[in-house]
Structures are given as structure tokens and as C-alpha cells.
Scaffold this active site. Structure first.
Site, mmCIF file in Angstrom:
data_model
loop_
_atom_site.group_PDB
_atom_site.id
_atom_site.type_symbol
_atom_site.label_atom_id
_atom_site.label_comp_id
_atom_site.label_asym_id
_atom_site.label_seq_id
_atom_site.Cartn_x
_atom_site.Cartn_y
_atom_site.Cartn_z
ATOM 1 N N ASN A 1 0.838 -1.203 0.000
ATOM 2 C CA ASN A 1 0.000 0.000 0.000
ATOM 3 C C ASN A 1 0.871 1.250 0.000
ATOM 4 O O ASN A 1 1.955 1.281 0.593
ATOM 5 C CB ASN A 1 -1.033 0.003 1.128
ATOM 6 C CG ASN A 1 -0.488 -0.323 2.499
ATOM 7 O OD1 ASN A 1 0.561 -0.959 2.635
ATOM 8 N ND2 ASN A 1 -1.195 0.082 3.525
ATOM 9 N N ILE A 2 0.387 2.252 -0.704
ATOM 10 C CA ILE A 2 1.125 3.506 -0.891
ATOM 11 C C ILE A 2 0.183 4.646 -0.522
ATOM 12 O O ILE A 2 -0.782 4.925 -1.245
ATOM 13 C CB ILE A 2 1.603 3.649 -2.356
ATOM 14 C CG1 ILE A 2 2.426 2.428 -2.779
ATOM 15 C CG2 ILE A 2 2.407 4.936 -2.529
ATOM 16 C CD1 ILE A 2 2.669 2.313 -4.283
ATOM 17 N N GLU A 3 0.449 5.262 0.632
ATOM 18 C CA GLU A 3 -0.474 6.291 1.130
ATOM 19 C C GLU A 3 -0.089 7.684 0.628
ATOM 20 O O GLU A 3 0.941 7.867 -0.023
ATOM 21 C CB GLU A 3 -0.516 6.228 2.662
ATOM 22 C CG GLU A 3 -1.043 4.873 3.125
ATOM 23 C CD GLU A 3 -1.306 4.781 4.614
ATOM 24 O OE1 GLU A 3 -0.771 5.598 5.387
ATOM 25 O OE2 GLU A 3 -2.060 3.855 4.990
ATOM 26 N N CYS B 1 -10.337 -4.657 0.189
ATOM 27 C CA CYS B 1 -11.401 -3.650 0.320
ATOM 28 C C CYS B 1 -12.343 -3.748 -0.891
ATOM 29 O O CYS B 1 -12.064 -4.460 -1.868
ATOM 30 C CB CYS B 1 -10.801 -2.248 0.430
ATOM 31 S SG CYS B 1 -10.307 -1.528 -1.153
ATOM 32 N N CYS C 1 -10.799 -2.877 -4.307
ATOM 33 C CA CYS C 1 -9.895 -3.939 -4.779
ATOM 34 C C CYS C 1 -10.677 -5.159 -5.244
ATOM 35 O O CYS C 1 -10.319 -5.795 -6.232
ATOM 36 C CB CYS C 1 -8.885 -4.309 -3.703
ATOM 37 S SG CYS C 1 -7.660 -3.008 -3.431
ATOM 38 N N CYS D 1 -4.105 0.719 -2.533
ATOM 39 C CA CYS D 1 -3.972 -0.514 -1.753
ATOM 40 C C CYS D 1 -2.914 -1.440 -2.353
ATOM 41 O O CYS D 1 -2.631 -1.384 -3.558
ATOM 42 C CB CYS D 1 -5.285 -1.273 -1.729
ATOM 43 S SG CYS D 1 -6.575 -0.508 -0.750
ATOM 44 N N GLU E 1 -3.117 -4.589 -3.029
ATOM 45 C CA GLU E 1 -3.669 -5.475 -4.064
ATOM 46 C C GLU E 1 -3.652 -4.786 -5.422
ATOM 47 O O GLU E 1 -3.263 -5.381 -6.434
ATOM 48 C CB GLU E 1 -5.117 -5.865 -3.731
ATOM 49 C CG GLU E 1 -5.273 -6.674 -2.466
ATOM 50 C CD GLU E 1 -5.516 -5.809 -1.233
ATOM 51 O OE1 GLU E 1 -4.878 -4.739 -1.117
ATOM 52 O OE2 GLU E 1 -6.318 -6.203 -0.381
#
Ligand code: THU
Length: 133
Positions: free
Chosen positions: A42-44, A86, A89, A53, A55
Site C-alpha cells: 500500500n502507498i499512502e 477492500c 480492490c 492498496c 492489491e
């Protein structure tokens, strides 16, 4: 299908997560039809909605290399729970699975994981089949 490699790759990828806001690291590994495993974390973002996310990171890597069929996907988040994909995804996964039997592996750790099918995590998905005349 042997899930060992997929599980190892998801665990490795989790370490690359960029999560300064939630601190919730997620890793994913996707086996595609080219028999390669594509990984993602995940890359915020400071603008939270721009977060990607794990995935989708992994799926988009595989798709952008020419793949179109997800054979299996493994996901690992927090060690206390089995992290499930989620809603966004799940919709993205639904585009690239061949049928409802595609395995979705939910991992706590190397020894502790459960295998579900796509149909179990997203029954009645709206897919490209619904657009066919
Ligand atoms: N997250 C994922 O990467 N995959 C999931 O299946 C659930 C949520 C991420 C998004 C965000 O960076 C963090 O987990 C907390 O929601």
C-alpha cells in the site's frame, strides 16, 4: 496449486509499504497467466483518498506487463487478523479473474493463512459479463 512462494512474496512486499498515516502495512502477491508473481504494497498519500492498496499496486503491475488473468492472489496485513481486500480492490480483482473459483489467500503469517475463493469474498459481482448483449 502451491501457495508457499506467493505467501513469501506477499510478506516480503509488505515491508515496502509506504504508510506514514495509518501505519497499517499491507503486502500482496498476484500470480498471473504468464506464471510470474507480481507484488505490491500500500502507498499512502497526504491527500488520503489518493492512497493505493497493496492489491491494486500488484494487480496493475501485472496488467501493465501484458497479463489479463489473475490465477491467485495473496494478501497480508496486520498480523492479528486476516486482511481481506477492500471493496474497490474486490471490484478490480473481479475484472481479471476467470471464474469464481480463483483462490484468495488471506495470510496472518507464513504458517497461518486461509484460502477463500473469489466467489466467497465477492458473491454476485458486477463484471464485464453483465455488459454482454
Ligand atoms: N489497505 C490495503 O492496502 N489493502 C486492503 O485490502 C485493505 C486496506 C490499506 C489502505 C491503507 O493504506 C491502509 O491499508 C489502511 O486502510
Amino acid at each position: 496449486m502451491d501457495f508457499k512462494r506467493l505467501i513469501e512474496k506477499a510478506l516480503e512486499s509488505r515491508e515496502k509499504a509506504y504508510v506514514p498515516y495509518s501505519k497499517f502495512k499491507v503486502g500482496a502477491a498476484v500470480l498471473f497467466e504468464d506464471d510470474n508473481i507480481y507484488t505490491g504494497c500500500n502507498i499512502e498519500n497526504a491527500s488520503f483518498g489518493a492512497t493505493n492498496c497493496a492489491e491494486r499496486t500488484a494487480i496493475f503491475k501485472g496488467i501493465s506487463e501484458g497479463n489479463r488473468i489473475i490465477k491467485a492472489i495473496a494478501i497480508v496485513g496486520d498480523i492479528r487478523t486476516y486482511t481481506t481486500p477492500c471493496g474497490i480492490c474486490r471490484q478490480v480483482i473481479s475484472e481479471f479473474v476467470e471464474d469464481e473459483n480463483t483462490p484468495i489467500i488471506l495470510i496472518k503469517n507464513k504458517e497461518d493463512y486461509i484460502v477463500k475463493t473469489f466467489g466467497e469474498v465477492m458473491p454476485g459481482a458486477f463484471t464485464k459479463k453483465d455488459l454482454e448483449n
